[in-house]
Design a protein around this motif. Structure first.
Motif, PDB file in Angstrom:
ATOM      1  N   SER A   1      -5.193   2.855  -7.868  1.00  0.00           N
ATOM      2  CA  SER A   1      -5.442   2.661  -6.442  1.00  0.00           C
ATOM      3  C   SER A   1      -5.876   1.238  -6.179  1.00  0.00           C
ATOM      4  O   SER A   1      -6.407   0.581  -7.076  1.00  0.00           O
ATOM      5  CB  SER A   1      -6.574   3.603  -6.022  1.00  0.00           C
ATOM      6  N   ARG A   2      -5.679   0.806  -4.926  1.00  0.00           N
ATOM      7  CA  ARG A   2      -6.248  -0.487  -4.589  1.00  0.00           C
ATOM      8  C   ARG A   2      -7.762  -0.400  -4.760  1.00  0.00           C
ATOM      9  O   ARG A   2      -8.355   0.682  -4.608  1.00  0.00           O
ATOM     10  CB  ARG A   2      -5.868  -0.886  -3.166  1.00  0.00           C
TER      11      ARG A   2
ATOM     12  N   ILE B   1       3.962   1.996 -12.658  1.00  0.00           N
ATOM     13  CA  ILE B   1       3.007   3.111 -12.518  1.00  0.00           C
ATOM     14  C   ILE B   1       3.420   4.368 -13.303  1.00  0.00           C
ATOM     15  O   ILE B   1       2.584   4.932 -14.022  1.00  0.00           O
ATOM     16  CB  ILE B   1       2.792   3.443 -11.014  1.00  0.00           C
TER      17      ILE B   1
ATOM     18  N   VAL C   1      -6.262   0.648 -12.352  1.00  0.00           N
ATOM     19  CA  VAL C   1      -4.981   0.011 -12.033  1.00  0.00           C
ATOM     20  C   VAL C   1      -4.909  -0.227 -10.529  1.00  0.00           C
ATOM     21  O   VAL C   1      -5.035   0.713  -9.742  1.00  0.00           O
ATOM     22  CB  VAL C   1      -3.804   0.893 -12.495  1.00  0.00           C
ATOM     23  N   GLY C   2      -4.729  -1.491 -10.142  1.00  0.00           N
ATOM     24  CA  GLY C   2      -4.696  -1.825  -8.717  1.00  0.00           C
ATOM     25  C   GLY C   2      -5.584  -3.031  -8.463  1.00  0.00           C
ATOM     26  O   GLY C   2      -6.372  -3.427  -9.328  1.00  0.00           O
TER      27      GLY C   2
ATOM     28  N   GLY D   1      -2.237  10.759  -0.399  1.00  0.00           N
ATOM     29  CA  GLY D   1      -2.588  10.469  -1.798  1.00  0.00           C
ATOM     30  C   GLY D   1      -1.352  10.494  -2.684  1.00  0.00           C
ATOM     31  O   GLY D   1      -1.158  11.417  -3.467  1.00  0.00           O
ATOM     32  N   ARG D   2      -0.525   9.457  -2.550  1.00  0.00           N
ATOM     33  CA  ARG D   2       0.705   9.391  -3.346  1.00  0.00           C
ATOM     34  C   ARG D   2       0.418   9.507  -4.830  1.00  0.00           C
ATOM     35  O   ARG D   2       1.171  10.118  -5.583  1.00  0.00           O
ATOM     36  CB  ARG D   2       1.419   8.050  -3.100  1.00  0.00           C
TER      37      ARG D   2
ATOM     38  N   GLY E   1      -5.259  -4.765 -12.958  1.00  0.00           N
ATOM     39  CA  GLY E   1      -4.645  -5.460 -11.828  1.00  0.00           C
ATOM     40  C   GLY E   1      -3.535  -4.635 -11.208  1.00  0.00           C
ATOM     41  O   GLY E   1      -3.330  -3.468 -11.562  1.00  0.00           O
TER      42      GLY E   1
ATOM     43  N   GLY F   1       0.857  -1.193   0.000  1.00  0.00           N
ATOM     44  CA  GLY F   1       0.000   0.000   0.000  1.00  0.00           C
ATOM     45  C   GLY F   1       0.890   1.239   0.000  1.00  0.00           C
ATOM     46  O   GLY F   1       2.123   1.138   0.044  1.00  0.00           O
ATOM     47  N   GLY F   2       0.255   2.401  -0.010  1.00  0.00           N
ATOM     48  CA  GLY F   2       1.016   3.649  -0.026  1.00  0.00           C
ATOM     49  C   GLY F   2       1.890   3.814   1.208  1.00  0.00           C
ATOM     50  O   GLY F   2       3.003   4.341   1.130  1.00  0.00           O
TER      51      GLY F   2
ATOM     52  N   GLU G   1      -8.742  11.714   1.882  1.00  0.00           N
ATOM     53  CA  GLU G   1      -7.489  10.993   1.617  1.00  0.00           C
ATOM     54  C   GLU G   1      -6.420  11.570   2.535  1.00  0.00           C
ATOM     55  O   GLU G   1      -6.205  12.790   2.552  1.00  0.00           O
ATOM     56  CB  GLU G   1      -7.107  11.227   0.144  1.00  0.00           C
TER      57      GLU G   1
ATOM     58  N   LEU H   1       4.968   1.723   0.569  1.00  0.00           N
ATOM     59  CA  LEU H   1       5.849   2.300  -0.456  1.00  0.00           C
ATOM     60  C   LEU H   1       6.582   3.520   0.112  1.00  0.00           C
ATOM     61  O   LEU H   1       7.772   3.717  -0.143  1.00  0.00           O
ATOM     62  CB  LEU H   1       5.033   2.695  -1.695  1.00  0.00           C
TER      63      LEU H   1
ATOM     64  N   GLU I   1       2.449  11.428  -7.875  1.00  0.00           N
ATOM     65  CA  GLU I   1       3.032  10.592  -8.937  1.00  0.00           C
ATOM     66  C   GLU I   1       2.503  11.000 -10.313  1.00  0.00           C
ATOM     67  O   GLU I   1       3.248  11.024 -11.290  1.00  0.00           O
ATOM     68  CB  GLU I   1       2.725   9.112  -8.662  1.00  0.00           C
TER      69      GLU I   1
ATOM     70  N   ARG J   1       0.058  -3.277 -10.709  1.00  0.00           N
ATOM     71  CA  ARG J   1       1.177  -3.083 -11.638  1.00  0.00           C
ATOM     72  C   ARG J   1       2.352  -2.425 -10.922  1.00  0.00           C
ATOM     73  O   ARG J   1       2.164  -1.674  -9.960  1.00  0.00           O
ATOM     74  CB  ARG J   1       0.745  -2.147 -12.784  1.00  0.00           C
TER      75      ARG J   1
HETATM   76  N1  UDP Z   1       0.150   1.408  -6.787  1.00  0.00           N
HETATM   77  C1  UDP Z   1       0.974   0.454  -7.362  1.00  0.00           C
HETATM   78  N2  UDP Z   1       0.417  -0.450  -8.214  1.00  0.00           N
HETATM   79  C2  UDP Z   1      -0.912  -0.457  -8.493  1.00  0.00           C
HETATM   80  C3  UDP Z   1      -1.737   0.514  -7.882  1.00  0.00           C
HETATM   81  C4  UDP Z   1      -1.180   1.432  -7.029  1.00  0.00           C
HETATM   82  O1  UDP Z   1       2.189   0.431  -7.142  1.00  0.00           O
HETATM   83  O2  UDP Z   1      -1.330  -1.283  -9.276  1.00  0.00           O
HETATM   84  C5  UDP Z   1       0.766   2.386  -5.880  1.00  0.00           C
HETATM   85  C6  UDP Z   1       0.594   3.832  -6.320  1.00  0.00           C
HETATM   86  O3  UDP Z   1       1.506   4.158  -7.343  1.00  0.00           O
HETATM   87  C7  UDP Z   1       0.819   4.566  -5.016  1.00  0.00           C
HETATM   88  C8  UDP Z   1       0.317   3.596  -3.966  1.00  0.00           C
HETATM   89  O4  UDP Z   1       0.137   2.339  -4.624  1.00  0.00           O
HETATM   90  O5  UDP Z   1       2.202   4.818  -4.814  1.00  0.00           O
HETATM   91  C9  UDP Z   1      -0.987   4.004  -3.335  1.00  0.00           C
HETATM   92  O6  UDP Z   1      -0.729   5.019  -2.449  1.00  0.00           O
HETATM   93  P1  UDP Z   1      -1.754   6.167  -2.087  1.00  0.00           P
HETATM   94  O7  UDP Z   1      -1.087   7.021  -1.113  1.00  0.00           O
HETATM   95  O8  UDP Z   1      -2.253   6.849  -3.309  1.00  0.00           O
HETATM   96  O9  UDP Z   1      -3.012   5.415  -1.457  1.00  0.00           O
HETATM   97  P2  UDP Z   1      -3.114   4.270  -0.318  1.00  0.00           P
HETATM   98  O10 UDP Z   1      -3.426   3.014  -1.043  1.00  0.00           O
HETATM   99  O11 UDP Z   1      -1.856   4.221   0.410  1.00  0.00           O
HETATM  100  O12 UDP Z   1      -4.244   4.711   0.552  1.00  0.00           O
END
Ligand code: UDP
Ligand code: GLC
Length: 418
Positions: free
Chosen positions: A240-241, A303, A267-268, A324-325, A298, A46-47, A321, A50, A329, A300
């Protein structure tokens, strides 16, 4: 407007060293390397995870990430050459919505883990909890091991996200055991204080990003067209997930008001068991006859390239939020972004200059904004260019890591000298 405050919080306050002086001393106390034990409850990417990877990389010669469960996060740390260890026993089963009874039952699972962490912490200078369950474990372990505790708060502690008991536990433990709480936005900080958190404990440090990782991305459109049967047109990416509060359904609802050229890339994947939501999303798409317009890609790991291949990124969270990475990005990838006007997103986007903010949970307004963007390619380009410059200046990973290292150092020094 909000960006001024970003700079304010990244500036040294009180007795911090100026940022330029922090360069070179990051992670060092009194000439010795400061050892940090990072804790995270999740094996998923998750964010929060990361962002922790980026911080822990900075400490990779003197830190360890201890994960309460295995999964892709461990692989990510391994690839980044960050030392980590995964707990071998089953993970904790407390959910964000847990009540008191379940909380008490999970104490039985918790205590052995607290003991393990307290033992490990003996050889570290600081415990750094990156998630809420990590805070619970880290707080108890910090008392047993007599080590300072830092809590990186990445959630908005509101009723929308947490049960009352979980909020109370988080606030009480932070107030009594942490020497520092780092919030990922002012919205997160405000929610902490509104829930009873001590204001003098909490500092805002925005997540940092390495702009180089978003430059010169290959255009994936031809490949995506082939692999996912996405037609040419106006591509909107949602990164996003899959989870109800991330609001993918709001974007699908908005599609009803948009023209045939619009294609949506979701995507997610569901990271935390939100399978019912995925099914309801698929049913909605079928019901609206939008199968050829909405594509599930799915999870990925490319990104930046995917973002660079889209015409617009939509962020549609229905609850505030925390940060909100995906917003930053998108900016760094050169793709304009429209985001839900709430929480941390309002601090990241200067509406009409570096992106657009749209009332949350309002498909009609979202469609109207998307339609306007679609009709104005030059404006999109202008906004994307301004956003890229702004994001790379304001959300620099290097600066974020220096500020965090400076804060940790200061707190360890304070605790060891008292
Ligand atoms: N992300 C990813 N692959 C995916 C979907 C999302 O790597 O298929 C990454 C996205 O690039 C971002 C993170 O997941 O860096 C989601 O972080 P965000 O802060 O937006 O939301 P969170 O899920 O942490 O609430
Ligand atoms: C959490 C939040 C997200 C934030 C991330 C990194 O996962 O939901 O908004 O960007 O942490 O701080």
């Amino acid at each position: 407007m909000p960006l001024k405050s970003v700079v304010h919080y990244l500036q040294p306050v009180d007795d911090w060293l100026p940022i330029d002086k922090q360069v070179g001393i990051a992670g060092v106390i009194n000439g010795l390397a400061m050892k940090v034990l990072f804790l995270d409850q999740s094996g998923q990417l998750g964010g929060a995870e990361l962002s922790l990877t980026d911080v822990a990389k900075h400490f990779k010669h003197q830190g360890l990430v201890y994960l309460f469960e295995g999964g892709p996060f461990a692989d990510k740390l391994a690839a980044a050459q960050v030392p980590y260890k995964v707990r071998q026993r089953p993970s904790l089963s407390i959910s964000k919505e847990s009540g008191l009874w379940q909380g008490l039952l999970s104490l039985r699972q918790l205590l052995p883990l607290v003991g393990e962490v307290a033992k490990m912490a003996q050889t570290y200078d600081l415990i750094y909890a990156n998630t809420q369950k990590a805070l619970v474990v880290g707080a108890m372990a910090s008392v047993l091991a007599r080590k300072p505790l830092v809590y990186h708060l990445r959630d908005i502690l509101s009723a929308e996200h947490f049960s009352p008991i979980n909020r109370r536990v988080a606030i009480t433990l932070a107030n009594t055991c942490a020497t520092l709480v780092i919030a990922n936005s002012q919205a997160t900080r405000q929610a902490f204080m509104d829930a009873g958190g001590r204001p003098q404990l909490i500092k805002v440090v925005y997540n940092g990003f390495d702009p180089d990782q978003y430059e010169g991305q290959p255009l994936l459109r031809p490949v995506l067209q082939q692999q996912h049967a996405i037609q040419e047109g106006f591509w909107i990416g949602h990164f996003s997930r899959l989870s109800p509060w991330k609001g993918q359904h709001v974007l699908v609802d908005a599609l009803q008001y948009l023209d045939e050229a619009v294609q949506v890339l979701l995507v997610g994947k569901a990271l935390f068991g939100e399978d019912d939501y995925v099914q309801s999303l698929q049913a909605k798409i079928l019901n609206f006859g939008l199968q050829d317009h909405v594509h599930f890609l799915g999870f990925r790991s490319d990104i930046p390239a995917l973002m660079a291949s889209c015409d617009l990124v939509a962020h549609t969270s229905t609850s505030p939020e925390p940060f909100g990475r995906v917003i930053i990005e998108s900016m760094l990838s050169g793709c304009p972004v429209v985001a839900a006007k709430d929480g941390g997103a309002t601090e990241l986007i200067d509406h009409g200059k570096t992106g657009w903010l749209c009332p949350p949970n309002d498909p009609q307004q979202l469609a109207q904004m998307i339609g306007e963007c679609q009709r104005q390619p030059q404006l999109r380009q202008k906004i994307a260019t301004q956003a890229r410059v702004q994001a790379s200046q304001t959300f620099s990973l290097e600066q974020t890591n220096q500020v965090i290292a400076g804060l940790l150092q200061q707190h360890v020094r304070r605790t060891t000298s008292s």
